[in-house]
Design a protein around this motif. Structure first.
Motif, PDB file in Angstrom:
ATOM      1  N   MET A 190      15.575   1.063  37.307  1.00 23.18           N
ATOM      2  CA  MET A 190      16.405   1.139  38.517  1.00 23.18           C
ATOM      3  C   MET A 190      15.843   0.192  39.573  1.00 23.18           C
ATOM      4  SD  MET A 190      17.092   4.447  40.971  1.00 23.18           S
ATOM      5  CE  MET A 190      17.929   4.245  42.543  1.00 23.18           C
ATOM      6  N   PRO A 191      16.691  -0.708  40.126  1.00 21.08           N
ATOM      7  CA  PRO A 191      16.192  -1.638  41.146  1.00 21.08           C
ATOM      8  C   PRO A 191      15.728  -0.899  42.396  1.00 21.08           C
ATOM      9  CG  PRO A 191      18.329  -2.334  40.270  1.00 21.08           C
ATOM     10  CD  PRO A 191      18.095  -0.948  39.770  1.00 21.08           C
ATOM     11  N   ASN A 192      14.676  -1.409  43.002  1.00 16.91           N
ATOM     12  CA  ASN A 192      14.177  -0.829  44.244  1.00 16.91           C
ATOM     13  C   ASN A 192      14.719  -1.562  45.463  1.00 16.91           C
ATOM     14  OD1 ASN A 192      12.427   1.338  43.432  1.00 16.91           O
ATOM     15  ND2 ASN A 192      11.038  -0.205  42.602  1.00 16.91           N
ATOM     16  N   ILE A 193      15.331  -2.726  45.251  1.00  8.03           N
ATOM     17  CA  ILE A 193      15.823  -3.533  46.362  1.00  8.03           C
ATOM     18  C   ILE A 193      17.258  -3.947  46.077  1.00  8.03           C
ATOM     19  CG2 ILE A 193      15.377  -5.524  47.847  1.00  8.03           C
ATOM     20  CD1 ILE A 193      12.575  -5.676  46.575  1.00  8.03           C
ATOM     21  N   SER A 194      18.131  -3.701  47.031  1.00  7.95           N
ATOM     22  CA  SER A 194      19.521  -4.135  46.881  1.00  7.95           C
ATOM     23  C   SER A 194      19.825  -5.218  47.911  1.00  7.95           C
ATOM     24  CB  SER A 194      20.485  -2.957  47.063  1.00  7.95           C
ATOM     25  OG  SER A 194      20.421  -2.462  48.394  1.00  7.95           O
ATOM     26  N   LEU A 195      20.686  -6.138  47.536  1.00  8.61           N
ATOM     27  CA  LEU A 195      21.126  -7.212  48.424  1.00  8.61           C
ATOM     28  C   LEU A 195      22.642  -7.221  48.432  1.00  8.61           C
ATOM     29  CD1 LEU A 195      20.509  -9.794  50.130  1.00  8.61           C
ATOM     30  CD2 LEU A 195      20.662 -11.085  47.982  1.00  8.61           C
ATOM     31  N   HIS A 196      23.218  -7.101  49.630  1.00 10.64           N
ATOM     32  CA  HIS A 196      24.664  -7.206  49.735  1.00 10.64           C
ATOM     33  C   HIS A 196      25.027  -7.982  50.996  1.00 10.64           C
ATOM     34  CE1 HIS A 196      23.917  -3.562  52.196  1.00 10.64           C
ATOM     35  NE2 HIS A 196      25.027  -3.907  52.860  1.00 10.64           N
ATOM     36  N   PHE A 197      26.287  -8.372  51.074  1.00 11.64           N
ATOM     37  CA  PHE A 197      26.732  -9.239  52.164  1.00 11.64           C
ATOM     38  C   PHE A 197      27.946  -8.625  52.843  1.00 11.64           C
ATOM     39  CE2 PHE A 197      24.675 -11.712  48.898  1.00 11.64           C
ATOM     40  CZ  PHE A 197      23.831 -12.561  49.602  1.00 11.64           C
ATOM     41  N   GLU A 198      27.957  -8.706  54.139  1.00 11.24           N
ATOM     42  CA  GLU A 198      29.113  -8.308  54.934  1.00 11.24           C
ATOM     43  C   GLU A 198      29.408  -9.452  55.895  1.00 11.24           C
ATOM     44  OE1 GLU A 198      28.772  -4.484  56.783  1.00 11.24           O
ATOM     45  OE2 GLU A 198      27.958  -3.536  54.968  1.00 11.24           O
ATOM     46  N   LYS A 199      30.564 -10.057  55.656  1.00  7.86           N
ATOM     47  CA  LYS A 199      30.927 -11.257  56.400  1.00  7.86           C
ATOM     48  C   LYS A 199      29.825 -12.298  56.201  1.00  7.86           C
ATOM     49  CE  LYS A 199      33.827  -8.746  59.661  1.00  7.86           C
ATOM     50  NZ  LYS A 199      34.117  -8.421  61.080  1.00  7.86           N
ATOM     51  N   SER A 200      29.173 -12.756  57.250  1.00  2.12           N
ATOM     52  CA  SER A 200      28.167 -13.810  57.096  1.00  2.12           C
ATOM     53  C   SER A 200      26.741 -13.281  57.224  1.00  2.12           C
ATOM     54  CB  SER A 200      28.391 -14.900  58.145  1.00  2.12           C
ATOM     55  OG  SER A 200      28.250 -14.360  59.453  1.00  2.12           O
ATOM     56  N   ILE A 201      26.586 -11.957  57.101  1.00  2.00           N
ATOM     57  CA  ILE A 201      25.262 -11.346  57.252  1.00  2.00           C
ATOM     58  C   ILE A 201      24.801 -10.772  55.921  1.00  2.00           C
ATOM     59  CG2 ILE A 201      23.888  -9.630  58.489  1.00  2.00           C
ATOM     60  CD1 ILE A 201      24.952 -11.899  60.251  1.00  2.00           C
ATOM     61  N   ALA A 202      23.532 -11.028  55.579  1.00  2.00           N
ATOM     62  CA  ALA A 202      22.925 -10.471  54.365  1.00  2.00           C
ATOM     63  C   ALA A 202      22.133  -9.217  54.722  1.00  2.00           C
ATOM     64  CB  ALA A 202      22.019 -11.507  53.715  1.00  2.00           C
ATOM     65  N   TYR A 203      22.207  -8.229  53.835  1.00  2.00           N
ATOM     66  CA  TYR A 203      21.484  -6.960  54.034  1.00  2.00           C
ATOM     67  C   TYR A 203      20.558  -6.730  52.846  1.00  2.00           C
ATOM     68  CZ  TYR A 203      24.864  -5.964  57.741  1.00  2.00           C
ATOM     69  OH  TYR A 203      25.634  -6.023  58.877  1.00  2.00           O
ATOM     70  N   LEU A 204      19.282  -6.621  53.137  1.00  7.70           N
ATOM     71  CA  LEU A 204      18.265  -6.400  52.109  1.00  7.70           C
ATOM     72  C   LEU A 204      17.719  -4.994  52.308  1.00  7.70           C
ATOM     73  CD1 LEU A 204      16.866  -8.176  49.873  1.00  7.70           C
ATOM     74  CD2 LEU A 204      15.072  -8.607  51.546  1.00  7.70           C
ATOM     75  N   VAL A 205      17.981  -4.100  51.360  1.00 12.88           N
ATOM     76  CA  VAL A 205      17.661  -2.683  51.535  1.00 12.88           C
ATOM     77  C   VAL A 205      16.651  -2.239  50.481  1.00 12.88           C
ATOM     78  CG1 VAL A 205      18.580  -0.339  51.688  1.00 12.88           C
ATOM     79  CG2 VAL A 205      19.979  -2.288  52.442  1.00 12.88           C
ATOM     80  N   PHE A 206      15.529  -1.687  50.946  1.00 11.74           N
ATOM     81  CA  PHE A 206      14.513  -1.159  50.038  1.00 11.74           C
ATOM     82  C   PHE A 206      14.783   0.331  49.813  1.00 11.74           C
ATOM     83  CE2 PHE A 206      12.661  -4.978  51.651  1.00 11.74           C
ATOM     84  CZ  PHE A 206      11.853  -5.450  50.631  1.00 11.74           C
ATOM     85  N   SER A 207      14.812   0.721  48.560  1.00  9.51           N
ATOM     86  CA  SER A 207      15.175   2.090  48.189  1.00  9.51           C
ATOM     87  C   SER A 207      14.093   3.090  48.594  1.00  9.51           C
ATOM     88  CB  SER A 207      15.409   2.172  46.682  1.00  9.51           C
ATOM     89  OG  SER A 207      15.616   3.516  46.278  1.00  9.51           O
ATOM     90  N   LYS A 208      14.559   4.304  48.915  1.00  7.68           N
ATOM     91  CA  LYS A 208      13.636   5.403  49.181  1.00  7.68           C
ATOM     92  C   LYS A 208      13.382   6.225  47.931  1.00  7.68           C
ATOM     93  CE  LYS A 208      15.005   5.884  54.035  1.00  7.68           C
ATOM     94  NZ  LYS A 208      15.422   6.828  55.108  1.00  7.68           N
ATOM     95  N   ASP A 209      14.111   5.937  46.868  1.00  4.81           N
ATOM     96  CA  ASP A 209      13.983   6.684  45.611  1.00  4.81           C
ATOM     97  C   ASP A 209      13.600   5.724  44.486  1.00  4.81           C
ATOM     98  OD1 ASP A 209      14.995   9.146  46.795  1.00  4.81           O
ATOM     99  OD2 ASP A 209      16.934   8.114  46.830  1.00  4.81           O
ATOM    100  N   GLY A 210      13.135   6.301  43.393  1.00  9.48           N
ATOM    101  CA  GLY A 210      12.767   5.471  42.247  1.00  9.48           C
ATOM    102  C   GLY A 210      11.276   5.514  41.978  1.00  9.48           C
ATOM    103  N   ASP A 211      10.892   5.049  40.786  1.00  9.36           N
ATOM    104  CA  ASP A 211       9.504   5.139  40.349  1.00  9.36           C
ATOM    105  C   ASP A 211       8.544   4.378  41.256  1.00  9.36           C
ATOM    106  OD1 ASP A 211      10.343   6.676  38.254  1.00  9.36           O
ATOM    107  OD2 ASP A 211      10.406   5.024  36.812  1.00  9.36           O
TER     108      ASP A 211
END
Length: 629
Positions: free
Chosen positions: A1-22
Motif C-alpha cells: 500500500m502506498p504511503n504517499i499519494s499525489l493528486h492535482f486540482e486545477k494547477s495545484i499539486a497535493y502530496l499527502v503522506f498517509s497516516k495508515d499503513g506498515d
C-alpha cells in the motif's frame, strides 16, 4: 500500500503522506524512495504550486542504528537530495501540518517555502535528533538558522523540545495556525504569496556574531558536560559554520558530523533506545471506556481523574470528605491552568475536561462505570459496581494480588502505577496478577496509549519494577552517605554519569516518608539486598520531610540547596566517597533489572530498558539491553 499519494486540482499539486499503513509516519529509505517517485511524477506536470501534507512521528531510527557507514551516508545524501528538490522548485511550496511533524518530517517541512499548522490537539512539531545522539542531517541544521537566524534557531536545534502549534508559531517554526476545515484553503492563500526569500540583518547574521554565539552556548554546555553532549556540540558546530557557507558545504558538514556521531557507542545506545521507545508508542487501539470512577481524591487520584477527563472519559471522583473533594477539584483546575499556560492543552480542552469530572461525597452508583480505579492498594473496591467493569488498583510498591480475592471476577482486576518519582514520567506500569485476563490488559494498555503514555505490562511483585530499581538505588546511596561519603560528591558522581538528578536530592524530592514506606515493603520482600535506609529514618525523626518542607539531606531555603548540617551528625563511618561511586550505584540498578527480567516480571529486555530509563532516570546513552547480560 502506498504511503504517499499525489493528486492535482486545477494547477495545484497535493502530496499527502498517509497516516495508515506498515511504514506510515516513519521516514526512512522506503519512504524516501517513494517520495522520489512521486516527485518524478510531479515533474511531468505543469503546476503553479505544491501543498504537502506531512505526517511523521520521526525518522527510522532502527534503520539508522543498524546501518553501516556506507548505508548511513547513502541514506542521508538521498534525503538531502530529495528535500533539495522540493526547496528548489520554481513554484511556491507549502507544508500543511495536521498531526505530528517530528524529526525528518519537520526537515521536509523546512524545505518548503511556507508552513501552516492545524489547531488540532495532536499537531506537534519537534526536532528531537540531538536527544537521540544525532543531529538533523537532511538539511534541518542548515535551514533552521536560515529561517530564524542563528540565535533563535539554536534553542530549537539543541533542546529537542516538542512544540504545540501555538508555541511553534511563537518560535517562527510555522507561519500561521488554521482550523482543520480551512487548512487546505489557507495553504492555497500561501501559494499566492509566491516563493519565500530569506533576509537577515547582516549586523547580527555574520560569522563573527555566530562565533560569539557559539562561545556562549558552549559555556552553558560545559556546566552539564557528559558523554551524551557530543550530538549537541556537533549540531552547534554545523549550525554556526552554516552562516556564510553555501548549502552544499553546510549539508556536507551535516553528513560528516552524523557519520562521526554514529561511530560513538553512546550514539548507538541512544538510537536503539529511541527506536525501542517509539515501537512501544505505536500500538494504539480503541480502549472502549466511556465512564470511569476514581476512588480516593489523593494527589494520585487527582492526577488520574485529570488524565481520564482529558481522554474524554466521564469521571466520578469519589471521596468521603467534602473539604478534600473541594481541594482536589481546585488542584485539578490549577493543573489544567498550568497546562494551558504551557500550551500543552487549549482553554477549551481545559474547560471541557473539568466539566467531565463529577465529585461525589456520598456513595453513588457506579453501575455505569466501565472502569473503576482505586487509588490505594490498601483500600477495597466499592461493592456496587458494574460486573463488567475493569477494576484497577493504583499502587507504587504494595502488591495488588491480595485484593483480587474481593472480586467476583478477578480476571477483570489489575494494577496501575503512574510513577511520579521523576517529573512528567511518560511510562505506566500495568500490573497483571495470576488471574488478570488478556482482554483486561489489552483494554488498559489501549487506554494508557490514548493518553500519550507508554504502557509496560509487569507481573505483580513487591515494588513491581520501577520502585524496586529506584528504591534499591536510593537506599544504596543513603548507605554510602551513612558510611562517610560526602553527599554532594555522591550526587555529582551520578549527575556526571548521566542521571537526571542526584540520588540524595531525589530522596528529598520524592519525600522521605514515601521513600521509607516503599523501602519497608521492599526490605520485607528482599531483606538481603534492599536495606531500610537508616539515615532517612533519622532525618524523619528529626522533623525533616524533604524538599517540600524545606529540608532533608539538603536544605532548600535558598536558590542553591546546601547540605543539611544536621544530617552530617547521622554519619557513623569515616569512609571517603568511593572513586567508583557511579559504578557502584548504577550497578545496583542494573543488578535489580537483571533479576526482574530473570523472575519474569516483564517479557523482554527492551521493556526493562524502558522502565530503567523512563522510570528511574538512568541515562539512555548508557542504557541498552546489552547491559542485561
Amino acid at each position: 500500500m502506498p504511503n504517499i499519494s499525489l493528486h492535482f486540482e486545477k494547477s495545484i499539486a497535493y502530496l499527502v503522506f498517509s497516516k495508515d499503513g506498515d511504514n506510515a509516519g516513519v521516514l526512512g529509505a522506503r519512504t524516501l524512495a517513494e517520495l522520489s517517485e512521486r516527485l518524478d511524477e510531479l515533474s511531468c506536470h505543469a503546476v503553479d504550486g505544491l501543498i504537502v501534507f506531512p505526517y511523521f512521528i520521526g525518522s527510522d531510527l532502527a534503520e539508522l542504528a543498524t546501518a553501516n557507514p556506507k548505508e548511513s551516508s547513502q541514506l542521508i545524501a538521498t534525503g538531502q537530495s530529495i528535500f533539495n528538490r522540493i526547496s528548489d522548485m520554481e513554484f511556491p511550496t507549502v507544508a500543511a501540518i495536521n498531526g505530528p511533524c517530528i524529526g525528518g518530517g519537520f526537515e521536509l517541512a523546512l524545505a518548503c517555502d511556507w508552513r501552516i499548522g492545524s489547531n488540532e490537539s495532536d499537531t506537534e512539531i519537534s526536532l528531537p535528533e540531538v536527544s537521540q545522539g544525532i543531529l538533523p542531517a537532511w538539511g534541518g541544521t542548515t535551514r533552521l538558522p536560515e529561517l530564524l537566524g542563528l540565535p533563535d534557531s539554536l534553542p530549537v536545534l539543541l533542546s529537542s523540545q516538542s512544540y504545540s502549534v501555538e508555541r511553534a508559531r511563537e518560535k517562527g517554526l510555522i507561519d500561521e495556525i488554521s482550523h482543520i476545515e480551512q487548512l487546505a484553503d489557507r495553504a492555497l492563500d500561501f501559494i499566492d504569496k509566491g516563493k519565500r526569500h530569506h533576509t537577515h540583518n547582516p549586523i547580527v547574521h555574520n560569522q563573527a556574531v555566530a562565533t560569539l554565539t557559539k562561545k556562549q552556548f558552549l559555556k552553558e554546555l560545559q556546566k552539564r558536560k557528559t558523554e551524551h553532549t557530543a550530538s549537541i556540540e556537533a549540531a552547534l558546530e554545523v549550525a554556526v559554520t552554516s552562516i556564510g557557507r553555501t548549502r552544499v558545504q553546510s549539508q556536507q558538514a551535516e553528513l560528516e558530523a552524523l557519520q562521526s556521531l554514529l561511530k560513538l557507542p553512546t550514539t548507538r545506545n541512544l538510537l536503539r533506545f529511541s527506536a525501542n521507545k517509539r515501537s512501544h508508542q505505536l500500538s494504539i487501539r480503541p480502549h472502549g471506556f466511556n465512564h470511569a470512577a476514581v476512588i480516593g481524591a489523593s494527589p494520585n487520584g487527582c492526577d488520574i481523574a485529570g488524565i481520564l477527563s482529558l481522554a474524554e472519559i466521564q469521571t466520578i471522583l469519589r471521596e468521603d470528605s467534602i473539604e478534600t473533594l473541594a481541594q482536589a477539584m481546585q488542584t485539578i483546575s490549577d493543573s489544567f491552568s498550568t497546562s494551558v499556560k504551557a500550551s500543552r492543552i487549549s482553554q477549551i480542552q481545559s474547560d471541557r475536561s473539568l466539566d467531565r469530572i463529577h465529585p461525589a461525597e456520598s456513595p453513588v452508583s457506579l453501575l455505569r462505570s466501565d472502569l473503576v480505579i482505586v487509588t490505594s492498594a490498601d483500600e477495597k473496591s466499592p461493592s456496587e459496581i458494574n460486573p463488567k467493569a475493569i477494576i484497577a488498583t493504583h499502587s507504587a510498591a504494595l502488591p495488588i494480588s491480595p485484593n483480587s480475592q474481593y472480586f467476583e471476577n478477578p480476571e477483570r482486576h489489575l494494577g496501575l502505577h503512574f510513577p511520579n518519582f521523576l517529573p512528567n514520567c511518560p511510562v505506566v506500569e500495568v500490573i497483571r496478577t495470576d488471574f488478570t485476563s488478556t482482554e483486561s490488559l489489552n483494554a488498559i494498555t489501549a487506554l494508557v496509549h490514548s493518553i500519550g503514555k507508554i504502557p509496560v505490562i509487569v507481573h505483580d511483585s513487591p515494588g513491581f519494577v520501577i520502585s524496586r530499581l529506584l528504591i534499591s538505588y536510593l537506599s544504596a546511596a543513603s548507605d554510602l552517605f551513612k558510611n562517610g561519603a560526602d553527599p554532594e560528591d555522591i550526587d555529582d558522581a551520578m549527575l556526571e554519569f548521566g542521571m537526571t538528578i542526584g540520588p540524595l536530592h531525589l530522596i528529598d524530592l520524592i519525600g522521605l516518608q514515601t521513600v521509607l514506606e516503599h523501602a519497608k515493603i521492599l526490605h520485607q520482600a528482599f531483606p538481603d539486598r534492599i536495606p531500610i535506609p537508616e539515615t532517612v529514618v533519622e532525618l524523619l525523626s528529626a522533623g525533616n520531610q524533604g524538599s517540600n518542607t524545606g529540608s532533608g539531606f539538603f536544605v532548600y531555603d535558598t536558590p542553591f540547596p546546601a547540605v543539611n548540617a544536621e544530617v552530617i551528625g547521622f554519619q557513623t563511618g569515616t569512609d571517603d566517597t568511593p572513586k567508583n561511586t557511579a559504578e557502584i550505584l548504577s550497578g545496583i540498578i542494573i543488578r535489580e533489572a537483571e533479576l526482574c527480567l530473570a523472575e519474569g516480571l516483564v517479557a523482554t529486555r527492551e521493556e526493562i530498558d524502558l522502565l530503567m530509563v523512563l522510570g528511574t532516570g538512568f541515562p539512555p546513552f548508557r542504557s541498552t539491553s546489552l547491559h542485561l547480560r
